[in-house]
Scaffold this active site. Structure first.
Site, PDB file in Angstrom:
ATOM      1  N   ARG A 162      39.017 -15.839 -76.327  1.00  0.00           N
ATOM      2  CA  ARG A 162      39.454 -15.927 -74.924  1.00  0.00           C
ATOM      3  C   ARG A 162      38.654 -16.952 -74.131  1.00  0.00           C
ATOM      4  O   ARG A 162      39.111 -17.456 -73.107  1.00  0.00           O
ATOM      5  CB  ARG A 162      39.382 -14.544 -74.265  1.00  0.00           C
ATOM      6  CG  ARG A 162      40.322 -14.441 -73.086  1.00  0.00           C
ATOM      7  CD  ARG A 162      40.253 -13.109 -72.313  1.00  0.00           C
ATOM      8  NE  ARG A 162      40.094 -11.958 -73.142  1.00  0.00           N
ATOM      9  CZ  ARG A 162      39.046 -11.124 -73.064  1.00  0.00           C
ATOM     10  NH1 ARG A 162      38.081 -11.333 -72.192  1.00  0.00           N
ATOM     11  NH2 ARG A 162      38.970 -10.074 -73.846  1.00  0.00           N
ATOM     12  N   TYR A 174      54.545 -27.357 -52.777  1.00  0.00           N
ATOM     13  CA  TYR A 174      55.441 -26.965 -53.871  1.00  0.00           C
ATOM     14  C   TYR A 174      55.986 -25.562 -53.581  1.00  0.00           C
ATOM     15  O   TYR A 174      55.209 -24.644 -53.280  1.00  0.00           O
ATOM     16  CB  TYR A 174      54.610 -26.991 -55.152  1.00  0.00           C
ATOM     17  CG  TYR A 174      55.311 -26.646 -56.431  1.00  0.00           C
ATOM     18  CD1 TYR A 174      56.369 -27.412 -56.896  1.00  0.00           C
ATOM     19  CD2 TYR A 174      54.883 -25.563 -57.200  1.00  0.00           C
ATOM     20  CE1 TYR A 174      56.991 -27.089 -58.086  1.00  0.00           C
ATOM     21  CE2 TYR A 174      55.504 -25.248 -58.393  1.00  0.00           C
ATOM     22  CZ  TYR A 174      56.561 -26.017 -58.824  1.00  0.00           C
ATOM     23  OH  TYR A 174      57.183 -25.700 -60.004  1.00  0.00           O
ATOM     24  N   LYS A 216      53.251 -31.901 -66.219  1.00  0.00           N
ATOM     25  CA  LYS A 216      53.929 -33.108 -65.769  1.00  0.00           C
ATOM     26  C   LYS A 216      53.433 -34.326 -66.562  1.00  0.00           C
ATOM     27  O   LYS A 216      53.709 -34.449 -67.733  1.00  0.00           O
ATOM     28  CB  LYS A 216      53.752 -33.269 -64.258  1.00  0.00           C
ATOM     29  CG  LYS A 216      54.150 -32.010 -63.468  1.00  0.00           C
ATOM     30  CD  LYS A 216      55.639 -31.788 -63.407  1.00  0.00           C
ATOM     31  CE  LYS A 216      56.046 -30.399 -62.944  1.00  0.00           C
ATOM     32  NZ  LYS A 216      55.616 -30.014 -61.615  1.00  0.00           N
TER      33      LYS A 216
HETATM   34  C1  LIG Z   1      55.551 -28.625 -61.199  1.00  0.00           C
HETATM   35  C2  LIG Z   1      54.512 -28.476 -60.172  1.00  0.00           C
HETATM   36  C3  LIG Z   1      53.678 -27.366 -60.170  1.00  0.00           C
HETATM   37  C4  LIG Z   1      53.836 -26.223 -61.144  1.00  0.00           C
HETATM   38  O1  LIG Z   1      53.587 -26.568 -62.470  1.00  0.00           O
HETATM   39  P1  LIG Z   1      54.211 -25.688 -63.665  1.00  0.00           P
HETATM   40  O2  LIG Z   1      53.464 -26.142 -64.845  1.00  0.00           O
HETATM   41  O3  LIG Z   1      55.676 -25.996 -63.685  1.00  0.00           O
HETATM   42  O4  LIG Z   1      53.961 -24.245 -63.330  1.00  0.00           O
HETATM   43  C5  LIG Z   1      52.693 -27.306 -59.217  1.00  0.00           C
HETATM   44  N1  LIG Z   1      52.540 -28.280 -58.295  1.00  0.00           N
HETATM   45  C6  LIG Z   1      53.342 -29.346 -58.260  1.00  0.00           C
HETATM   46  C7  LIG Z   1      53.118 -30.390 -57.224  1.00  0.00           C
HETATM   47  C8  LIG Z   1      54.358 -29.483 -59.184  1.00  0.00           C
HETATM   48  O5  LIG Z   1      55.168 -30.537 -59.111  1.00  0.00           O
END
Ligand SMILES: *Cc1c(COP(=O)(O)O)cnc(C)c1O
Length: 398
Positions: free
Chosen positions: A59, A112, A209
């Site tokens: 963990r 977001y 992303k």
């Molecule tokens: C996509 C996104 C998130 C969330 O990320 P996930 O991995 O999809 O949970 C948070 N902040 C921003 C600015 C995003 O574009």
């Protein structure tokens, strides 16, 4: 060596300590729950060093995790990085590490949407009160500070409407009031701005992303400065948050090409944005590099580059017209998220429903694009056909 060369070199070499890689270029996938020790002494040593890169128990992570954590911490310029199963988990993890009953949170209005929902639906129930603020508030944020304000949360550029914040201006006020600042730094990625040099205490990445970059892994990171790292790290451990070593492997692999990918995304997006700016149907661009984007001057001052994600606002259009625009595209696919190699498109109405302190003119639809790595001419031809479909509907309504 130019500043850029240094960064390019850093992206390649960071987190590749031989202790973690055993000499293999990419740190291997170590899957582990139990780690066994040869002696009581070894075990005592592991306990003592369990938070600084020694194997202890699954963990706490393995070398696969440690290598990636080190890479992100170094690139963001912080002290340590905690890993989370998604970007959303990194945001909730960071907020819950520092907020408790009776605390007050200042949250940027263009955050977001799931972060807004977290505040309204979950934190409110825990007795944390949220006040939303205008992304362009800058140092005037001091007017909103209360004796119990614990955290100021920033996202810059903010989601969808893309306003850029005066991050150093806000951090200076926060420091003077002993308030913790957190930045959702996903748009900049760990390489296009320096959050800790601007005074941020915790920088968050939806690594899902651009870091992963191939739309196939969910993962998040939160990086803290020296003061806040022990608490962030311990909270994530106590919450039992782990990430799969396979996912971390892919994120670490994606990271190595982040620099060249972002440059290509940025270049492609600027070409598309310039083409859009000349279209008569377009009201204005919400691209940080364009002066029509609110807070553009902070982009010029604080960022060293951009990427493929931006929005534009149409002068008019009902649901039917926007549907005609976004449906039947050849290359732009309709879907959430961004940061992969492919182009994406989303049409937005009703942005007023996810804004509470800034106004949004709902008569003008917004379209968000993620410009991928396809040939730009193909993307522009795709958009040209979209405008034709859209104009047919708009003109038939007249
Ligand atoms: C996509 C996104 C998130 C969330 O990320 P996930 O991995 O999809 O949970 C948070 N902040 C921003 C600015 C995003 O574009």
């Amino acid at each position: 060596m130019s500043k850029h060369d240094k960064l390019a070199t850093q992206i390649v070499s960071t987190g590749r300590d031989k202790k973690y890689t055993q000499g293999i270029i990419n740190p291997p996938v170590y899957r582990a729950s139990t780690v066994v020790f040869d002696s009581m002494d070894d075990m005592r040593h592991a306990i003592k060093h369990k938070t600084n890169g020694e194997l202890f128990y699954g963990r706490r992570g393995t070398h696969t995790h440690f290598a990636f954590q080190q890479a992100i911490a170094e690139l963001e310029g912080g002290c340590g990085t905690a890993l989370y199963p998604s970007g959303a988990a990194a945001i909730s993890g960071a907020l819950l590490s520092f907020l408790g009953q009776g605390d007050h949170l200042l949250m940027v209005d263009n955050v977001y949407e799931p972060t807004r929902d977290l505040c309204d639906k979950l934190l409110a129930g825990y007795g944390v009160e949220t006040t939303y603020y205008d992304p362009l508030i800058g140092a005037d944020i001091k007017e909103l500070i209360r004796p119990n304000t614990k955290v100021i949360f920033l996202e810059s550029p903010g989601s969808i409407t893309m306003e850029i914040q005066d991050v150093p201006g806000i951090c200076e006020v926060a420091k003077a009031h002993n308030i913790i600042t957190m930045l959702d730094n996903t748009w900049a990625s760990p390489i296009n701005c320096r959050p800790f040099e601007m005074g941020i205490d915790i920088s968050i990445q939806a690594a899902t992303k651009y870091i992963v970059g191939h739309s196939d892994v969910m993962i998040g990171t939160a990086t803290a400065n020296e003061e806040h790292w022990p608490r962030l790290r311990e909270h994530s451990y106590l919450m039992g948050l782990t990430t799969s070593p396979d996912d971390v492997y892919l994120a670490n692999r994606g990271l190595r090409t982040l620099g060249v990918r972002l440059k290509q995304h940025e270049q492609n997006a600027l070409k598309v944005a310039n083409w859009l700016a000349a279209r008569e149907e377009v009201d204005h661009l919400r691209h940080p590099a364009f002066d029509t984007c609110p807070g553009h001057e902070f982009f010029e001052r604080d960022f060293s580059g951009g990427n493929g994600l931006f929005s534009f606002v149409l002068k008019q259009g009902n649901l039917k017209a926007v549907t005609a625009f976004v449906e039947n595209m050849q290359h732009f696919k309709m879907g959430f998220s961004w940061g992969g190699y492919e182009s994406l498109i989303l049409g937005y109405f009703g942005l007023d429903k996810i804004r509470t302190v800034t106004n949004w003119d709902t008569s003008k639809p917004l379209i968000r694009l993620h410009i991928g790595l396809e040939d730009v001419d193909d993307l522009i031809a795709d958009l040209e056909a979209a405008f034709e479909r859209y104009n047919l509907v708009v003109n038939s309504c007249k």
